[in-house]
Write a protein that holds these residues in place. Structure first.
Motif, PDB file in Angstrom:
ATOM      1  N   PRO A 115      14.477  11.513  14.748  1.00 43.31           N
ATOM      2  CA  PRO A 115      13.586  12.666  14.973  1.00 43.31           C
ATOM      3  C   PRO A 115      12.049  12.319  14.975  1.00 43.31           C
ATOM      4  O   PRO A 115      11.458  13.045  15.601  1.00 43.31           O
ATOM      5  CB  PRO A 115      13.882  13.579  14.153  1.00 43.31           C
ATOM      6  CG  PRO A 115      14.451  12.863  12.779  1.00 43.31           C
ATOM      7  CD  PRO A 115      15.108  11.595  13.485  1.00 43.31           C
ATOM      8  N   GLU A 116      11.681  11.214  14.807  1.00 40.51           N
ATOM      9  CA  GLU A 116      10.288  10.808  14.522  1.00 40.51           C
ATOM     10  C   GLU A 116       9.920  10.343  15.919  1.00 40.51           C
ATOM     11  O   GLU A 116       8.519   9.928  16.214  1.00 40.51           O
ATOM     12  CB  GLU A 116       9.826   9.754  13.442  1.00 40.51           C
ATOM     13  CG  GLU A 116      10.085  10.415  12.045  1.00 40.51           C
ATOM     14  CD  GLU A 116       9.541   9.323  11.337  1.00 40.51           C
ATOM     15  OE1 GLU A 116       8.294   8.667  11.179  1.00 40.51           O
ATOM     16  OE2 GLU A 116      10.102   8.808  10.079  1.00 40.51           O
ATOM     17  N   LEU A 117      10.821  10.175  16.938  1.00 34.44           N
ATOM     18  CA  LEU A 117      10.578   9.564  18.328  1.00 34.44           C
ATOM     19  C   LEU A 117      10.329  10.888  19.255  1.00 34.44           C
ATOM     20  O   LEU A 117      10.884  11.812  19.317  1.00 34.44           O
ATOM     21  CB  LEU A 117      11.787   8.750  18.645  1.00 34.44           C
ATOM     22  CG  LEU A 117      11.686   7.993  20.008  1.00 34.44           C
ATOM     23  CD1 LEU A 117      10.458   6.946  19.971  1.00 34.44           C
ATOM     24  CD2 LEU A 117      12.784   7.192  20.354  1.00 34.44           C
ATOM     25  N   GLU A 118       9.404  10.719  20.132  1.00 34.46           N
ATOM     26  CA  GLU A 118       9.229  11.781  20.964  1.00 34.46           C
ATOM     27  C   GLU A 118       9.465  11.016  22.568  1.00 34.46           C
ATOM     28  O   GLU A 118       8.717  10.172  22.834  1.00 34.46           O
ATOM     29  CB  GLU A 118       7.552  12.330  20.924  1.00 34.46           C
ATOM     30  CG  GLU A 118       7.622  13.307  22.239  1.00 34.46           C
ATOM     31  CD  GLU A 118       6.148  13.786  22.119  1.00 34.46           C
ATOM     32  OE1 GLU A 118       5.263  14.203  23.038  1.00 34.46           O
ATOM     33  OE2 GLU A 118       5.421  13.679  20.889  1.00 34.46           O
ATOM     34  N   VAL A 119      10.321  11.212  23.163  1.00 34.67           N
ATOM     35  CA  VAL A 119      10.906  10.544  24.471  1.00 34.67           C
ATOM     36  C   VAL A 119      10.340  11.571  25.739  1.00 34.67           C
ATOM     37  O   VAL A 119      10.843  12.914  25.803  1.00 34.67           O
ATOM     38  CB  VAL A 119      12.104  10.714  24.592  1.00 34.67           C
ATOM     39  CG1 VAL A 119      12.447   9.691  25.788  1.00 34.67           C
ATOM     40  CG2 VAL A 119      12.713   9.479  23.444  1.00 34.67           C
ATOM     41  N   GLN A 120       9.618  11.012  26.653  1.00 33.21           N
ATOM     42  CA  GLN A 120       9.348  11.893  27.975  1.00 33.21           C
ATOM     43  C   GLN A 120      10.107  11.157  28.977  1.00 33.21           C
ATOM     44  O   GLN A 120       9.915   9.704  29.233  1.00 33.21           O
ATOM     45  CB  GLN A 120       7.981  11.679  28.141  1.00 33.21           C
ATOM     46  CG  GLN A 120       7.426  12.398  29.650  1.00 33.21           C
ATOM     47  CD  GLN A 120       6.101  11.958  29.818  1.00 33.21           C
ATOM     48  OE1 GLN A 120       5.424  11.853  28.996  1.00 33.21           O
ATOM     49  NE2 GLN A 120       5.793  12.159  31.407  1.00 33.21           N
ATOM     50  N   CYS A 121      11.152  11.853  29.592  1.00 35.41           N
ATOM     51  CA  CYS A 121      11.982  11.287  30.726  1.00 35.41           C
ATOM     52  C   CYS A 121      11.380  11.770  31.927  1.00 35.41           C
ATOM     53  O   CYS A 121      11.239  12.858  32.157  1.00 35.41           O
ATOM     54  CB  CYS A 121      13.315  11.403  30.610  1.00 35.41           C
ATOM     55  SG  CYS A 121      14.274  10.756  29.019  1.00 35.41           S
TER      56      CYS A 121
END
Length: 291
Positions: free
Chosen positions: A119-125
């Motif tokens: 959950p510490e990861l932020e992904v932009q697709c």
């Protein structure tokens, strides 16, 4: 004397050919290096170095011992790196691009699983069929389908899986127009045209391309799939579009003996990203499930 005592000092002196340089490298005193080497020689019962006022060089026994000690230290460093890798957690922002349909139906669910786990990861697709410039537009990773061309430049690539092209049509279409058994017969059929106006096949071990014509042209695999399901024509699409419909009997594969060689599904990333835990671990995650 502990089994490891003096090993680091011995290797450093052997490589630096100087007690002073070895001490500086290890951040300890010259006297401490000298004491450790002397204790090691007494323990082994051999002389490890020739010492003069001008230089230090390893004896024959010292060189043999060095080869083994160097391997031990390398193995210890590998072990420490392996543990460090296990404790690294993907965090921060990750910018990813993938082809529209494959990205939405296959990649997105796997990325969502990965983010749920970290959950510490932020992904932009960004899902698009355009081949974006990863470096220029700041992307960490791209998913590419099929053959890689020269536009990948200095990007690093890792194959995640393969895709298979199928030519198929609905039972209704085949009952009305008949099933083609040779590539030349495609000229008499309504072939649904995608971005390219040709289909790829393999015949007698060689690749062949057949130019096709039909009543529908679309740059969308979903649109072509819908037309095929409605009995309008024959389509060539990757497995992730048609496999469920083939399994249900709503589409029938044709010309299977001319099926081309499977194509790769790739993860691409800039060379300066390959050591990042978030990139490495996401690539491993995708490869594990897609493979």
């Amino acid at each position: 004397m502990n089994a490891w005592d003096g090993i680091s000092e011995f290797v450093a002196v052997t490589e630096r050919k100087s007690f002073t340089a070895a001490a500086k490298q290890l951040g300890i005193s010259v006297a401490q290096v000298s004491r450790q080497i002397t204790a090691l020689e007494e323990k082994l019962g051999v002389q490890l170095f020739y010492r003069t006022t001008r230089k230090v060089s390893a004896t024959e026994a010292g060189l043999v011992y060095y080869q083994h000690c160097r391997q031990l230290l390398d193995g210890l460093q590998d072990a420490e790196r392996a543990i460090g890798t296990l404790t690294q957690v993907p965090r921060g922002k990750l910018k990813l691009t993938a082809p529209t349909t494959y990205g939405e139906t296959v990649i997105a669910p796997l990325v969502n699983d990965f983010v749920a786990r970290y959950p510490e990861l932020e992904v932009q697709c960004r899902f698009t069929n355009q081949k974006l410039d990863l470096v220029l537009e700041g992307y960490d990773m791209a998913i590419r389908l099929g053959r890689l061309d020269g536009t990948t430049g200095s990007l690093m690539s890792q194959q995640l899986s393969t895709r298979r092209l199928h030519v198929c049509a609905s039972p209704a279409y085949l009952s009305k127009r008949g099933e083609p058994h040779s590539l030349s017969e495609l000229a008499r059929h309504n072939c649904l045209v995608g971005t390219l106006d040709y289909w790829r096949f393999e015949e007698d071990g060689r690749e062949r391309t057949i130019r096709i014509h039909g009543s529908i042209h679309a740059n969308s695999g979903q649109a072509l799939l819908d037309a095929a399901l409605k009995g309008i024509g024959i389509v060539q699409l990757p497995d992730y579009y048609v496999d469920p419909w083939i399994a249900s009997g709503d589409l029938i594969p044709v010309l299977s003996k001319f099926q081309p060689t499977d194509e790769g599904i790739w993860a691409l990333y800039p060379t300066n990203r390959h050591l990042s835990p978030k990139i490495r671990m996401l690539v491993e995650h995708l490869g594990r499930y897609l493979g």
